[in-house]
Write a protein that holds these residues in place. Structure first.
Motif, PDB file in Angstrom:
ATOM      1  N   GLN A 183       0.800  -1.168  -0.101  1.00  0.00           N
ATOM      2  CA  GLN A 183       0.021   0.128  -0.279  1.00  0.00           C
ATOM      3  C   GLN A 183       0.891   1.451  -0.246  1.00  0.00           C
ATOM      4  OE1 GLN A 183      -2.542  -1.010   3.327  1.00  0.00           O
ATOM      5  NE2 GLN A 183      -4.254  -1.640   2.015  1.00  0.00           N
ATOM      6  N   PHE A 184       1.774   1.249   0.662  1.00  0.00           N
ATOM      7  CA  PHE A 184       2.744   2.360   0.862  1.00  0.00           C
ATOM      8  C   PHE A 184       3.717   2.552  -0.660  1.00  0.00           C
ATOM      9  CE2 PHE A 184       3.430   2.213   5.666  1.00  0.00           C
ATOM     10  CZ  PHE A 184       2.168   3.242   5.812  1.00  0.00           C
ATOM     11  N   ALA A 185       3.901   1.362  -1.161  1.00  0.00           N
ATOM     12  CA  ALA A 185       4.572   1.458  -2.444  1.00  0.00           C
ATOM     13  C   ALA A 185       3.549   2.326  -3.239  1.00  0.00           C
ATOM     14  CB  ALA A 185       5.281   0.113  -2.892  1.00  0.00           C
ATOM     15  N   LYS A 186       2.417   1.884  -3.270  1.00  0.00           N
ATOM     16  CA  LYS A 186       1.427   2.447  -4.431  1.00  0.00           C
ATOM     17  C   LYS A 186       1.242   3.882  -4.108  1.00  0.00           C
ATOM     18  CE  LYS A 186      -2.867   1.242  -6.560  1.00  0.00           C
ATOM     19  NZ  LYS A 186      -3.880   0.518  -6.832  1.00  0.00           N
ATOM     20  N   LYS A 187       1.251   4.149  -2.746  1.00  0.00           N
ATOM     21  CA  LYS A 187       1.078   5.689  -2.346  1.00  0.00           C
ATOM     22  C   LYS A 187       2.263   6.514  -2.844  1.00  0.00           C
ATOM     23  CE  LYS A 187      -2.024   5.841   1.434  1.00  0.00           C
ATOM     24  NZ  LYS A 187      -2.030   5.520   2.915  1.00  0.00           N
ATOM     25  N   SER A 188       3.492   5.974  -2.561  1.00  0.00           N
ATOM     26  CA  SER A 188       4.756   6.769  -2.936  1.00  0.00           C
ATOM     27  C   SER A 188       4.899   6.824  -4.448  1.00  0.00           C
ATOM     28  CB  SER A 188       5.871   5.935  -2.368  1.00  0.00           C
ATOM     29  OG  SER A 188       5.750   5.528  -1.074  1.00  0.00           O
ATOM     30  N   GLY A 189       4.158   6.308  -5.337  1.00  0.00           N
ATOM     31  CA  GLY A 189       4.087   6.552  -6.814  1.00  0.00           C
ATOM     32  C   GLY A 189       4.504   5.194  -7.654  1.00  0.00           C
ATOM     33  N   TYR A 190       4.968   4.171  -7.106  1.00  0.00           N
ATOM     34  CA  TYR A 190       5.510   2.954  -7.716  1.00  0.00           C
ATOM     35  C   TYR A 190       4.411   2.515  -8.319  1.00  0.00           C
ATOM     36  CZ  TYR A 190       9.760   3.526  -4.573  1.00  0.00           C
ATOM     37  OH  TYR A 190      10.835   3.857  -3.973  1.00  0.00           O
ATOM     38  N   ARG A 191       4.989   2.179  -9.731  1.00  0.00           N
ATOM     39  CA  ARG A 191       3.872   1.434 -10.306  1.00  0.00           C
ATOM     40  C   ARG A 191       4.074  -0.285 -10.647  1.00  0.00           C
ATOM     41  NH1 ARG A 191       2.177   4.608 -14.777  1.00  0.00           N
ATOM     42  NH2 ARG A 191       1.064   2.676 -15.569  1.00  0.00           N
ATOM     43  N   PHE A 192       5.146  -0.473 -10.272  1.00  0.00           N
ATOM     44  CA  PHE A 192       5.589  -1.880 -10.300  1.00  0.00           C
ATOM     45  C   PHE A 192       6.565  -2.302  -9.143  1.00  0.00           C
ATOM     46  CE2 PHE A 192       4.715  -0.358 -14.625  1.00  0.00           C
ATOM     47  CZ  PHE A 192       3.778  -1.335 -15.124  1.00  0.00           C
ATOM     48  N   GLY A 193       6.180  -3.608  -8.634  1.00  0.00           N
ATOM     49  CA  GLY A 193       7.288  -4.092  -7.637  1.00  0.00           C
ATOM     50  C   GLY A 193       7.594  -5.487  -7.673  1.00  0.00           C
ATOM     51  N   VAL A 194       8.751  -5.743  -7.661  1.00  0.00           N
ATOM     52  CA  VAL A 194       9.439  -7.045  -7.942  1.00  0.00           C
ATOM     53  C   VAL A 194       9.840  -7.826  -6.493  1.00  0.00           C
ATOM     54  CG1 VAL A 194       9.747  -6.813 -10.299  1.00  0.00           C
ATOM     55  CG2 VAL A 194      11.523  -6.393  -8.798  1.00  0.00           C
ATOM     56  N   THR A 195       9.302  -9.250  -6.440  1.00  0.00           N
ATOM     57  CA  THR A 195       9.392  -9.848  -5.252  1.00  0.00           C
ATOM     58  C   THR A 195      10.662 -10.740  -5.616  1.00  0.00           C
ATOM     59  OG1 THR A 195       8.209 -11.595  -5.805  1.00  0.00           O
ATOM     60  CG2 THR A 195       7.139  -9.756  -4.735  1.00  0.00           C
ATOM     61  N   ALA A 196      10.853 -12.198  -4.738  1.00  0.00           N
ATOM     62  CA  ALA A 196      11.876 -12.946  -4.940  1.00  0.00           C
ATOM     63  C   ALA A 196      11.121 -14.177  -4.954  1.00  0.00           C
ATOM     64  CB  ALA A 196      12.782 -13.051  -3.885  1.00  0.00           C
ATOM     65  N   ILE A 197       9.926 -14.144  -5.541  1.00  0.00           N
ATOM     66  CA  ILE A 197       8.993 -15.458  -5.322  1.00  0.00           C
ATOM     67  C   ILE A 197       9.415 -16.438  -6.510  1.00  0.00           C
ATOM     68  CG2 ILE A 197       6.616 -16.665  -5.046  1.00  0.00           C
ATOM     69  CD1 ILE A 197       5.992 -13.861  -3.657  1.00  0.00           C
ATOM     70  N   PHE A 198       9.629 -17.500  -6.347  1.00  0.00           N
ATOM     71  CA  PHE A 198       9.844 -18.377  -7.535  1.00  0.00           C
ATOM     72  C   PHE A 198       8.374 -18.551  -8.004  1.00  0.00           C
ATOM     73  CE2 PHE A 198       9.142 -21.760  -4.281  1.00  0.00           C
ATOM     74  CZ  PHE A 198       8.216 -22.482  -4.834  1.00  0.00           C
ATOM     75  N   PHE A 199       8.277 -19.066  -9.516  1.00  0.00           N
ATOM     76  CA  PHE A 199       6.827 -18.952 -10.167  1.00  0.00           C
ATOM     77  C   PHE A 199       6.801 -20.737 -10.095  1.00  0.00           C
ATOM     78  CE2 PHE A 199      10.035 -19.150 -13.347  1.00  0.00           C
ATOM     79  CZ  PHE A 199       9.646 -20.457 -14.085  1.00  0.00           C
ATOM     80  N   ARG A 200       5.617 -21.198 -10.176  1.00  0.00           N
ATOM     81  CA  ARG A 200       5.030 -22.268 -10.192  1.00  0.00           C
ATOM     82  C   ARG A 200       4.872 -22.771 -11.705  1.00  0.00           C
ATOM     83  NH1 ARG A 200       2.549 -21.715  -4.994  1.00  0.00           N
ATOM     84  NH2 ARG A 200       1.037 -20.370  -6.234  1.00  0.00           N
ATOM     85  N   ALA A 201       5.145 -23.970 -12.199  1.00  0.00           N
ATOM     86  CA  ALA A 201       4.530 -24.303 -13.652  1.00  0.00           C
ATOM     87  C   ALA A 201       3.485 -23.563 -14.140  1.00  0.00           C
ATOM     88  CB  ALA A 201       4.503 -25.905 -13.827  1.00  0.00           C
ATOM     89  N   GLY A 202       3.433 -22.958 -15.323  1.00  0.00           N
ATOM     90  CA  GLY A 202       2.363 -22.342 -15.930  1.00  0.00           C
ATOM     91  C   GLY A 202       2.090 -20.984 -15.091  1.00  0.00           C
ATOM     92  N   GLN A 203       2.690 -20.568 -14.435  1.00  0.00           N
ATOM     93  CA  GLN A 203       2.405 -19.184 -13.907  1.00  0.00           C
ATOM     94  C   GLN A 203       3.420 -18.341 -13.470  1.00  0.00           C
ATOM     95  OE1 GLN A 203       1.150 -19.715  -9.752  1.00  0.00           O
ATOM     96  NE2 GLN A 203      -0.067 -17.797  -9.658  1.00  0.00           N
ATOM     97  N   TRP A 204       3.708 -17.323 -14.077  1.00  0.00           N
ATOM     98  CA  TRP A 204       5.022 -16.607 -14.277  1.00  0.00           C
ATOM     99  C   TRP A 204       4.901 -15.597 -12.847  1.00  0.00           C
ATOM    100  CZ3 TRP A 204       9.161 -17.391 -16.440  1.00  0.00           C
ATOM    101  CH2 TRP A 204       9.188 -17.935 -17.855  1.00  0.00           C
ATOM    102  N   ASN A 205       3.632 -14.825 -12.854  1.00  0.00           N
ATOM    103  CA  ASN A 205       3.546 -13.845 -11.696  1.00  0.00           C
ATOM    104  C   ASN A 205       2.541 -13.773 -11.091  1.00  0.00           C
ATOM    105  OD1 ASN A 205       5.964 -12.529 -12.613  1.00  0.00           O
ATOM    106  ND2 ASN A 205       5.022 -11.862 -14.705  1.00  0.00           N
TER     107      ASN A 205
END
Ligand SMILES: [Zn+2]
Length: 262
Positions: A183-205
């Motif tokens: 919520q703070f990231a959004k309020k601060s004006g960021y449009r995109f945020g990236v995490t370190a979560i690995f993806f599961r098959a068939g699901q990138w994001n």
């Protein structure tokens, strides 16, 4: 328009022959191989900036990110990427601009240089995006909310002053985030945020542009492994192994929490 949620995001740290105790440093020769795999599979790089500015996208976009803003990105990754016409996104913890890393317990005793203000400006001019990685490279979920808000706002403002441009994206230190941080990231004006979560098959994001999943490529990943990862045939072995590696980075978080008072 291809949704940002379907665009593969690949994460690197150092691109260097120098080995460290961690396994996040990728050898330049292997990195070059990764780039040829991407070319062979028809991928072209874009940045979050391209998405924010609603630029037209190539048919198979991919985003290459580099956490921690190491000098090796400029010295070793950039020259190779330039040959391929590729650009990337560099995530810089702003307290460390022009300094060496002393925040990472994994590299105790080893020092790696961070990009300077001039380096950041240079990469930005070459079409790279410079994003925030917080100020102090501490986990935003392991500090007071007010402090987390300050880290989000201050790092953004600092980079914008250096680049004379808008900063659109953030990589949460250690990939750690929670709902208030988003919520703070959004309020601060960021449009995109990236995490370190690995993806599961068939699901990138994930489903939130402020909490996107990334695919990590580590020192020991073979060409075959990189191809498998990119073709989304993410074998459960890799998923499990990468999950364990992510758990390993928790050690750094705990070390900072217990032994460092700030
Ligand atoms: Zn980091």
């Amino acid at each position: 328009m291809s949704s940002v949620l379907n665009i593969p995001i690949i994460n690197y740290h150092k691109i260097s022959d120098q080995s460290d105790i961690g396994i996040t440093s990728r050898k330049p020769r292997d990195f070059q191989n990764d780039l040829t795999v991407l070319v062979d599979l028809g991928y072209q790089t874009i940045t979050f900036r391209d998405l924010a500015l609603e630029r037209s996208l190539p048919p198979k976009p991919v985003i290459l990110t580099f956490d921690d803003g190491y000098q090796s990105v400029l010295e070793n990754a950039y020259p190779l990427m330039e040959k391929f016409g590729f650009k990337g996104v560099v995530y810089m913890p702003t307290d460390f601009i022009g300094k060496t890393n002393d925040w990472d317990v994994q590299f105790a005793g080893m020092r790696f240089g961070h990009l300077s203000q001039d380096d950041l400006r240079f990469l930005h001019r070459q079409g790279f995006e410079i994003g925030s990685h917080g100020c102090s490279h501490r986990s935003l979920t392991d500090m007071k909310l007010d402090e987390a808000r300050k880290e989000l706002e201050t790092s953004k403002a600092k980079l914008e002053a250096i680049l004379s441009d808008t900063v659109y994206s953030i990589s949460y230190p250690f990939g750690r985030f929670n709902i208030p941080v988003l919520q703070f990231a959004k309020k601060s004006g960021y449009r995109f945020g990236v995490t370190a979560i690995f993806f599961r098959a068939g699901q990138w994001n994930g489903y939130n542009p402020l909490a996107l999943r990334r695919l990590n490529i580590y020192r020991m990943d073979s060409r075959k492994a990189v191809e498998l990862k990119l073709r989304k045939q993410f074998h459960s072995f890799f998923a499990y192994r990468d999950w364990l590696i992510q758990k390993g980075s928790l050690a750094t978080v705990l070390w900072q929490k217990w032994f460092r008072t700030k």
